[in-house]
Design an enzyme around this catalytic site. Structure first.
Site, PDB file in Angstrom:
ATOM      1  N   ASP A 171      -9.491  -5.474  -4.577  1.00 29.69           N
ATOM      2  CA  ASP A 171      -8.781  -4.686  -3.691  1.00 29.69           C
ATOM      3  C   ASP A 171      -8.910  -3.095  -3.970  1.00 29.69           C
ATOM      4  O   ASP A 171      -9.377  -2.690  -5.084  1.00 29.69           O
ATOM      5  CB  ASP A 171      -7.099  -4.653  -4.538  1.00 29.69           C
ATOM      6  CG  ASP A 171      -5.986  -4.141  -3.659  1.00 29.69           C
ATOM      7  OD1 ASP A 171      -6.161  -3.322  -2.626  1.00 29.69           O
ATOM      8  OD2 ASP A 171      -5.064  -5.037  -3.762  1.00 29.69           O
ATOM      9  N   HIS A 224      -7.087  -6.518  -0.181  1.00 29.26           N
ATOM     10  CA  HIS A 224      -5.828  -5.741  -0.421  1.00 29.26           C
ATOM     11  C   HIS A 224      -4.883  -6.395   0.663  1.00 29.26           C
ATOM     12  O   HIS A 224      -3.655  -5.838   0.581  1.00 29.26           O
ATOM     13  CB  HIS A 224      -6.149  -4.234   0.498  1.00 29.26           C
ATOM     14  CG  HIS A 224      -5.128  -3.159   0.184  1.00 29.26           C
ATOM     15  ND1 HIS A 224      -4.670  -2.944  -0.751  1.00 29.26           N
ATOM     16  CD2 HIS A 224      -4.719  -2.227   1.498  1.00 29.26           C
ATOM     17  CE1 HIS A 224      -3.881  -1.758  -0.597  1.00 29.26           C
ATOM     18  NE2 HIS A 224      -3.767  -1.470   0.518  1.00 29.26           N
ATOM     19  N   SER A 278       0.910  -1.344   0.089  1.00 27.11           N
ATOM     20  CA  SER A 278      -0.043   0.043   0.126  1.00 27.11           C
ATOM     21  C   SER A 278       0.950   1.364  -0.064  1.00 27.11           C
ATOM     22  O   SER A 278       1.811   1.342  -0.795  1.00 27.11           O
ATOM     23  CB  SER A 278      -1.043  -0.029   1.319  1.00 27.11           C
ATOM     24  OG  SER A 278      -1.946   0.855   1.027  1.00 27.11           O
TER      25      SER A 278
END
Length: 276
Positions: free
Chosen positions: A227, A253, A97
């Site tokens: 995601d 995710h 991320s």
């Protein structure tokens, strides 16, 4: 110039004296502590390499004094850690991320960059628009009124996280990381703002896209079908980084935490790290 001092907490799984290049893990957020990434210690066993975890400045077990919010501070912290451990001349980065963006920024040699955090907003906006109308309007209303700390808004975000971040019940390591952010949301609120959907913090005009073509090391990109980092976020990296592979997983995710994806995720990453 604002002086910032602090201490970075880190943990090493394996032996840095083994002769193998270590894997340095960059957690997300910014402002979510490292614990949810600890399943990646599996790569120590699979690849026979040391794995280094750390809490970025201002979150979890790492402390800071002074003001912050600029990416260069996190770059300096990473470089200081690499030098402190004596691995600056040979290592791999695994970012998740926000950590992936930090890693890309590091790999592109800290060039000045132009805005493109809008890619994240575009991705989350697509997912927001796919929600039922009543949920969408509730989220937008609370953002407009500045009441994102309300139970109603948090309930809506819980549904969004279930669909696009990680299914419930969350693993304990995930709960620990998010509890750290809730206890001290300074980093997240300073750099992102109070909302996943509208960036208002210091990262609003930040990007690394204009210079990722200078990345010379082989790069692995990952995301999930559901995601919150949709393909619109990932594809510019795929098209601009010269030596790149993109692996997509079936869930959300956190493929390293999802039972449907976990085994394949570790195998894909291990194969990439050990490719001759």
């Amino acid at each position: 110039m604002t002086e910032v001092t602090g201490k970075t907490w880190y943990k090493i799984v394996g032996d840095l004296a083994s002769g193998s290049h270590p894997l340095v893990v960059l957690h997300g957020g910014p402002g979510i502590s490292h614990e949810y990434m600890t399943p990646l210690a599996e790569l120590h066993t699979k690849c026979n390499i040391p794995v280094i975890f750390y809490d970025q400045i201002g979150i979890g077990k790492s402390i800071f004094e002074g003001s912050f919010g600029h990416v260069d501070l996190f770059m300096d912290e990473l470089e200081n850690l690499l030098v402190h451990l004596g691995v600056q001349n040979g290592f791999a980065l695994l970012g998740h991320s926000w950590g992936a963006m930090l890693g890309a920024h590091y790999a592109s040699h800290r060039h000045p960059v132009a805005p493109s955090m809008a890619l994240w907003e575009k991705s989350t906006d697509q997912l927001l628009n796919a929600l039922p109308a009543d949920m969408r309007e509730t989220i937008k209303r609370h953002e407009k009124e500045g009441t994102t700390d309300s139970p109603e808004y948090q309930q809506m975000m819980g549904i969004f996280y279930e669909k696009h971040v990680c299914k419930t019940p969350w693993p304990k390591v995930m709960e620990t990381s998010f509890a750290a952010m809730m206890q001290n949301p300074t980093v997240y609120h300073t750099m992102i703002g109070p909302s996943e959907f509208t960036i208002t913090g210091t990262l609003k005009s930040w990007s690394c896209l204009d210079h990722i073509h200078t990345i010379t090391t082989p790069t692995l990109l990952t995301n999930g079908v559901m995601d919150e980092a949709q393909d619109v976020c990932v594809s510019p990296f795929f098209h601009r980084i010269p030596h790149v592979k993109w692996a997509q997983f079936s869930q959300r995710h956190m493929p390293f935490l999802e039972e449907e994806d976990q085994a394949r995720y570790f195998q894909v990453v291990a194969d990439f790290l050990t490719y001759p």
